[in-house]
Design a protein around this motif. Structure first.
Motif, PDB file in Angstrom:
ATOM      1  N   UNK A 196       0.830  -1.208   0.000  1.00  0.00           N
ATOM      2  CA  UNK A 196       0.000   0.000   0.000  1.00  0.00           C
ATOM      3  C   UNK A 196       0.869   1.263   0.000  1.00  0.00           C
ATOM      4  N   UNK A 197       2.035   1.179   0.649  1.00  0.00           N
ATOM      5  CA  UNK A 197       2.859   2.392   0.706  1.00  0.00           C
ATOM      6  C   UNK A 197       3.725   2.593  -0.542  1.00  0.00           C
ATOM      7  N   UNK A 198       3.753   1.595  -1.417  1.00  0.00           N
ATOM      8  CA  UNK A 198       4.630   1.657  -2.604  1.00  0.00           C
ATOM      9  C   UNK A 198       4.456   2.951  -3.403  1.00  0.00           C
ATOM     10  N   UNK A 199       3.224   3.283  -3.709  1.00  0.00           N
ATOM     11  CA  UNK A 199       2.955   4.475  -4.520  1.00  0.00           C
ATOM     12  C   UNK A 199       3.333   5.758  -3.804  1.00  0.00           C
ATOM     13  N   UNK A 200       3.151   5.751  -2.485  1.00  0.00           N
ATOM     14  CA  UNK A 200       3.478   6.952  -1.716  1.00  0.00           C
ATOM     15  C   UNK A 200       4.981   7.120  -1.634  1.00  0.00           C
ATOM     16  N   UNK A 201       5.697   5.984  -1.527  1.00  0.00           N
ATOM     17  CA  UNK A 201       7.161   6.060  -1.493  1.00  0.00           C
ATOM     18  C   UNK A 201       7.699   6.553  -2.825  1.00  0.00           C
ATOM     19  N   UNK A 202       7.081   6.097  -3.901  1.00  0.00           N
ATOM     20  CA  UNK A 202       7.507   6.560  -5.225  1.00  0.00           C
ATOM     21  C   UNK A 202       7.322   8.079  -5.338  1.00  0.00           C
ATOM     22  N   UNK A 203       6.379   8.611  -4.584  1.00  0.00           N
ATOM     23  CA  UNK A 203       6.140  10.059  -4.591  1.00  0.00           C
ATOM     24  C   UNK A 203       6.943  10.783  -3.529  1.00  0.00           C
ATOM     25  N   UNK A 209       6.676  10.677  -0.351  1.00  0.00           N
ATOM     26  CA  UNK A 209       5.838  11.182   0.733  1.00  0.00           C
ATOM     27  C   UNK A 209       6.573  10.949   2.055  1.00  0.00           C
ATOM     28  N   UNK A 210       6.500  11.887   3.004  1.00  0.00           N
ATOM     29  CA  UNK A 210       7.160  11.673   4.301  1.00  0.00           C
ATOM     30  C   UNK A 210       6.624  10.419   5.007  1.00  0.00           C
ATOM     31  N   UNK A 234      -4.539   4.641  -2.325  1.00  0.00           N
ATOM     32  CA  UNK A 234      -3.634   5.323  -1.389  1.00  0.00           C
ATOM     33  C   UNK A 234      -2.987   6.556  -2.003  1.00  0.00           C
ATOM     34  N   UNK A 235      -2.821   6.550  -3.313  1.00  0.00           N
ATOM     35  CA  UNK A 235      -2.137   7.674  -3.957  1.00  0.00           C
ATOM     36  C   UNK A 235      -3.096   8.820  -4.307  1.00  0.00           C
TER      37      UNK A 235
END
Ligand SMILES: Nc1ncnc2c1ncn2[C@@H]1O[C@H](COP(=O)(O)OP(=O)(O)O)[C@@H](O)[C@H]1O
Ligand SMILES: [Mg+2]
Lengths: 349, 265
Positions: A96-103, A105-106, A149-150
């Motif tokens: 779930x955090x993959x897309x946020x990490x690619x961005x 995100x803190x 999530x993104x």
């Protein structure tokens, strides 16, 4: 201008035209389904919105931005696949955090978002598990959570429930609708299952052989199908040969008996029009202001909620669906019956 | 049923004998360096030889570079072929098999001919020669590295995973290193150990490019000059290879449930 729009979009693969002259305007927050048989170009259209195929012609805009040739990772569009496509090497939380990490995100925000998404799909306690430890239905929920999530501008789902068994499928489609409504997210949903499309959508696009056959609300599609294909593909339909068609009076002759039809809704393009009527419009017995015909029951099939009869109107076979009741008296094969249906319920095709 | 199992057992026994007998007699011979008694004298002599340690270290380093280069070359290539150029797969697989057909001696002569002259002059420096050696080994390792990576890729849904990652905003390096590589762990590890085993014992290419510096030619030299030590060296190199094979098994077993998940759905 609509939030998402496809204008004159087509896609040609070598010699096959997968999608032809596709025009669609989707409002923000709308749930639109692409419905059609396998190979009609639903996936290809969806993939062009997602950026995985480039249109041969046409323009796609999203939120006033031309995204026709933008690469998929720039579009901020969520995608859910039939095969779930969770990353097998990552836990649910990492997926779930993959897309946020690619961005970039803190971390703190990521954690918050992951918890929020897991809450949304009711799978909080599985955060540290791997995809293979979950059931198909759970995996697809996670895939949904990962896509959402993104905060995507559009959510695209390609037959997300096709790999699941019937019970889970029904459960999950309610879930998808609930989540879509809470988040108010613009959604395009590809399916070959009419029930799914009718139940979930604000509007349905019926497709056949790369072309859009009809677009409308589920009720419009079902009650006023604009082509024979739509009429046949969505729900059951009797298509009956008729003679002595009088379009002015709205009358014709069916199996030697006169019938009135809905003049205001004529969709016939052929020289010899036929009469279309849904089986559930037909009743046993006479009714005021209804077309009434004599026939003989050929077969009786008890399906649970409905009882399906095959009635021989004298050379013309007709399906009639009766709603079941506990104290129903079923006709038997061979019985002579009178059937009737409202005049406005049948139309020329 | 019973008959069948007797026959299969017989074949297994014959196979084992074929395999174990020569090994056993080599081992037995290696213990006879001291007249009349069985001893590990030959092994002691090998381990005391500084050339043993220096050559094996050299070959290990070369092997590690070979592994790194071939993985970095093959994984993205095989991935891209599966993703975008599936029609080329047969051709690339054929090319990757060429080292089985082209003898190593031909390969090394070709390498020397092309790269020792203008404009490369690779063999003029040690470094250049090592580069050439690694390049030769990368070619030798190609058949099994490509096969194993390609099989690994077949077990995951490359296209969906890639598209899922892309739609989530990932760029190509992120996809390759965070999604593709980790899901190929087993394939990469087993081809790495196979490469290691191959490179360590390789003779032809090594002897033409670096000679006695590497382990293969060292083994051969010992074989020509020292009877017992050569047998003990054979056993040692067998042990090394087996250790690597054992590690492959270990990795495969440890990750068995994960590979099952990749296969499912
Ligand atoms: N990458 C491709 N190359 C060639 N033909 C394709 C490709 N993708 C889809 N098609 C063809 O385009 C048509 C529409 O396919 P698709 O969009 O997958 O249909 P659906 O999702 O409605 O089943 C089919 O005839 C299919 O064979
Ligand atoms: Mg499809």
């Amino acid at each position: 201008m609509a939030y998402l729009s496809l204008s004159n979009v087509s896609k040609v693969f070598g010699t096959t035209t997968a999608v032809e002259d596709f025009n669609l305007e989707v409002e923000k927050g709308e749930f639109v389904s692409f419905l059609g048989p396998s190979g009609c170009g639903k996936t290809t259209t969806l993939r062009m919105i997602g950026g995985f195929e480039m249109p041969t012609t046409g323009v796609i805009t999203l939120d006033t931005e031309d995204i026709t040739y933008q690469s998929p990772n720039q579009r901020n569009v969520g995608m859910v696949f039939q095969s779930y496509a969770l990353f097998p090497n990552m836990t649910i939380g990492q997926n779930i955090s993959f897309g946020l990490q690619a961005r970039k995100t803190p971390e703190k925000e990521i954690k918050k978002k992951v918890d929020e998404m897991l809450g949304l799909v009711h799978l909080e306690k599985h955060i540290h598990k791997y995809p293979y430890q979950l059931s198909g239905g759970q995996q697809q929920r996670i895939a949904l959570a990962r896509a959402l999530a993104i905060n995507p501008r559009v959510l695209l789902l390609d037959e997300p429930l096709s790999a699941l068994d019937a019970k889970i499928r029904v459960e999950l489609r309610l879930e998808i609708r609930r989540i879509q409504q809470t988040m108010g997210i613009t959604t395009i949903y590809v399916t070959h299952d009419q029930e799914e499309a009718l139940m979930l959508s604000d509007r349905v696009v019926v497709m056949s052989q790369g072309r859009m056959e009809q677009i409308g609300t589920p009720a419009e599609i079902y009650n006023y199908p604009s082509t024979e294909f739509v009429a046949q593909f969505v729900g059951q339909l009797n298509i009956l040969p008729v003679t002595q068609v009088n379009k002015k009076d709205g009358t014709c002759v069916l199996a030697g008996q006169q019938v009135k039809f809905d003049q205001s809704f004529e969709r016939s393009i052929s020289e010899t029009p036929r009469l279309a009527i849904r089986p559930e419009e037909i009743q046993i017995g006479i009714g005021e202001g209804r077309n009434t015909l004599k026939g003989r029951v050929e077969t009786v099939m008890f399906l649970g909620a409905v009882v399906r009869l095959r009635v021989d109107l004298g050379g013309v076979m007709l399906s009639a669906d009766l709603f079941n009741e506990r104290n129903i008296t079923l006709p038997r094969a061979g019985d002579e019956v009178v059937i009737s249906f409202p005049e406005h319920s049948c139309w020329l095709i | 049923m019973k008959r069948r199992s007797i026959w299969s057992w017989l074949w297994i026994v014959i196979g084992m004998l074929y395999f174990i007998l020569p090994l056993y007699s080599t081992f037995d011979f290696s213990l006879r360096a001291k007249k009349g008694v069985l001893s590990f004298l030959a092994y002691q002599r090998v381990f005391e030889d500084p050339n043993f340690w220096s050559t094996i270290k050299f070959s290990l380093v070369i092997a590690i570079f070979t592994i790194i280069v071939s993985i970095l070359l093959v994984v993205p290539t095989a991935y891209w072929i599966r993703l975008r150029l599936p029609k080329l797969r047969v051709l690339v697989e054929f090319i990757s098999m060429l080292p089985f057909v082209v003898p190593a001696i031909v390969l090394v002569f070709g390498l020397i001919r092309v790269f020792s002259g203008a404009p490369f002059f690779l063999t003029n420096t040690y470094f250049g020669t090592y580069v050439l050696l690694v390049a030769g080994y990368v070619v030798l390792a190609l058949p099994f590295v490509f096969r194993s990576v390609d099989t690994g890729l077949a077990a995951i849904d490359v296209q969906s995973l890639t598209e899922a990652a892309q739609s989530l905003g990932a760029n190509w390096p992120t996809i390759i290193f965070k999604v593709i590589f980790p899901n190929l762990r087993v394939a990469i590890m087993s081809s790495a150990f196979l490469t290691l085993a191959t490179v360590i014992g390789e003779y032809t290419i090594a002897s033409f490019l670096v000679g006695i510096k590497s382990f293969g030619p060292y083994m051969s030299l010992i074989g020509q000059n020292k009877t017992y030590e050569s047998s003990s060296l054979a056993i040692i190199s067998f042990m090394i290879t087996w250790a690597f094979m054992g590690m492959i098994q270990l990795f495969n077993r440890g990750k068995a449930d994960t590979s099952a998940l990749a296969g499912a759905r």
